[in-house]
Design an enzyme around this catalytic site. Structure first.
Site, PDB file in Angstrom:
ATOM      1  CE  LYS A 116      -4.585  -1.308   1.365  1.00 48.04           C
ATOM      2  NZ  LYS A 116      -4.633  -2.155   2.725  1.00 48.04           N
ATOM      3  CE  LYS A 197     -11.998  -7.152  -4.088  1.00 43.71           C
ATOM      4  NZ  LYS A 197     -11.350  -6.287  -3.108  1.00 43.71           N
ATOM      5  CE  LYS A 200     -14.597   2.857  -3.150  1.00 48.79           C
ATOM      6  NZ  LYS A 200     -14.222   1.645  -2.220  1.00 48.79           N
TER       7      LYS A 200
HETATM    8  P1  ADP Z   1     -13.472  -1.480  -3.027  1.00 42.23           P
HETATM    9  O1  ADP Z   1     -12.615  -2.789  -3.648  1.00 42.23           O
HETATM   10  O2  ADP Z   1     -14.727  -1.538  -4.329  1.00 42.23           O
HETATM   11  O3  ADP Z   1     -13.052  -0.496  -2.988  1.00 42.23           O
HETATM   12  P2  ADP Z   1     -13.492  -2.210  -0.382  1.00 42.23           P
HETATM   13  O4  ADP Z   1     -12.127  -2.513  -0.537  1.00 42.23           O
HETATM   14  O5  ADP Z   1     -14.015  -0.813   0.230  1.00 42.23           O
HETATM   15  O6  ADP Z   1     -14.117  -2.301  -1.977  1.00 42.23           O
HETATM   16  O7  ADP Z   1     -14.303  -3.069   0.439  1.00 42.23           O
HETATM   17  C1  ADP Z   1     -15.051  -3.145   1.496  1.00 42.23           C
HETATM   18  C2  ADP Z   1     -15.782  -4.417   1.869  1.00 42.23           C
HETATM   19  O8  ADP Z   1     -16.274  -5.054   0.773  1.00 42.23           O
HETATM   20  C3  ADP Z   1     -14.513  -5.485   2.358  1.00 42.23           C
HETATM   21  O9  ADP Z   1     -15.201  -6.244   3.463  1.00 42.23           O
HETATM   22  C4  ADP Z   1     -14.299  -6.221   1.158  1.00 42.23           C
HETATM   23  O10 ADP Z   1     -13.744  -7.583   1.645  1.00 42.23           O
HETATM   24  C5  ADP Z   1     -15.789  -6.435   0.589  1.00 42.23           C
HETATM   25  N1  ADP Z   1     -15.305  -6.429  -0.827  1.00 42.23           N
HETATM   26  C6  ADP Z   1     -14.987  -5.698  -1.739  1.00 42.23           C
HETATM   27  N2  ADP Z   1     -15.109  -5.858  -3.126  1.00 42.23           N
HETATM   28  C7  ADP Z   1     -15.406  -7.522  -3.020  1.00 42.23           C
HETATM   29  C8  ADP Z   1     -15.600  -8.369  -4.180  1.00 42.23           C
HETATM   30  N3  ADP Z   1     -15.659  -8.122  -5.251  1.00 42.23           N
HETATM   31  N4  ADP Z   1     -16.416  -9.683  -3.673  1.00 42.23           N
HETATM   32  C9  ADP Z   1     -16.509  -9.733  -2.141  1.00 42.23           C
HETATM   33  N5  ADP Z   1     -16.336  -9.245  -1.431  1.00 42.23           N
HETATM   34  C10 ADP Z   1     -15.733  -7.776  -1.797  1.00 42.23           C
END
Ligand code: ADP
Length: 326
Positions: A116, A197, A200
């Protein structure tokens, strides 16, 4: 019943909208846990700063929108306090105190830290708060003395540190923080419409709060088996985004997958059934979401913060007494 036991769960407000990956990977489990536990559903706005410190202007708005999505997805604010992290200043105090007791080596060894840090621009540009992220997360968790914390498999190392940080506090100053358990759901990572995956950052998401037409458009353009041109070409449902959504949202997905494999159904048929299934699944969420105006969510957050604060003040009283800092 276990209803007095608490669960602490949180999500960063790094954007205004939650997607069905967030639901499948986290919220689905929180909603289910509500029948057995008191679920504290936290919008982690301070945590959003680790990556958005350059321009925090959207965070407050995003936090309200994320809270609306929590409620739309089935978090019941009557039972489960929904609150914004920064509204409970006690988190900052506990974070500071824990930062004094946490060895630097523990933080530097967190597997995702170096990665990160590189993403943000190396040690010169990435903030001190990124290193301290697990300490703040520990404060968020330990504050509520939860029975457990729902966790995706990728988050397990962070939670281990939180347990260590709690244990270390107890060893130094006396038993304040009971050990909590990981509540690991059976969720799989949901792919985005491009089969990476769903995230956003990739702009490949189906959002809870978008119109059925937007969802339909996305699914129509979603990635399918590249070698399946005609209906009779065999599909590979494991690698097809549309089939992945059918698996989650269509009760007869097994037959659909078999037919897809055998070339008995085409991608456009899959897509129209998928659009139907996903929009039907999201319909009640979207209906609830449409009724949640700004005043209503503000009331929900005020009530949630009052409940959270009552617990946080009690914990901080014990922490200060244990440390003799008052
Ligand atoms: P993003 O990748 O869209 O920024 P975050 O990292 O903010 O999403 O994730 C918020 C929560 O949602 C976490 O608990 C994460 O494990 C879950 N999460 C995010 N994307 C997925 C996905 N594609 N499948 C399953 N769980 C997800």
């Amino acid at each position: 019943m276990k209803s007095e036991k608490r669960i602490l769960s949180g999500m960063r407000s790094t954007g205004p909208k939650l997607h069905i990956g967030n639901y499948e990977g986290a919220l689905r489990n929180w909603v289910k846990l509500q029948s057995d536990y008191k679920v504290f559903a936290m919008v982690a706005d301070w945590h959003a700063l680790t990556t958005q410190f350059n321009d925090p202007s959207a965070i407050a708005r995003n936090s309200r929108e994320v809270a609306k999505d929590f409620v739309a997805a089935g978090i019941d604010p009557e039972k489960s306090p929904v609150f914004i992290q920064s509204h409970i200043k006690e988190h900052a105090e506990l974070h500071l105190l824990l930062s004094m007791t946490t060895p630097l080596g523990w933080l530097e060894r967190v597997p995702t830290f170096k990665e990160k840090q590189q993403d943000i621009g190396g040690a010169e540009r990435s903030p001190y708060g990124l290193l301290g992220y697990p300490v703040l997360q520990s404060a968020d968790i330990l504050m509520y003395k939860p029975y457990g914390v729902p966790v995706g498999k990728d988050q397990a190392p962070h939670l281990e540190i939180s347990r260590e940080i709690g244990r270390r506090f107890n060893n130094l100053y006396g038993e304040v923080f009971p050990e909590f358990v990981n509540i690991i759901g059976d969720e799989a990572v949901l792919p985005g419409i491009d089969m990476r995956k769903m995230s956003k950052t990739y702009d490949n998401c189906i959002y809870i709060n978008e119109s059925p037409d937007e969802t339909a458009k996305k699914i129509k353009n979603a990635f399918t088996t590249p070698t399946k041109i005609k209906k009779s070409d065999p599909g590979i449902p494991e690698g097809c985004a549309v089939c992945q959504y059918l698996r989650v949202y269509s009760p007869n997905w097994k037959e659909l997958w078999d037919e897809d494999r055998q070339g008995l159904r085409g991608c456009s048929q899959n897509k129209s059934e998928c659009i139907e299934a996903v929009n039907e699944f999201l319909r009640p969420f979207r209906e609830r979401r449409a009724e949640l105006d700004d005043d209503t969510i503000e009331q929900i957050l005020t009530k949630g913060a009052a409940e959270a604060r009552a617990v946080a003040q009690q914990t901080m009283q014990q922490v200060r007494e244990a440390m003799g800092i008052w």
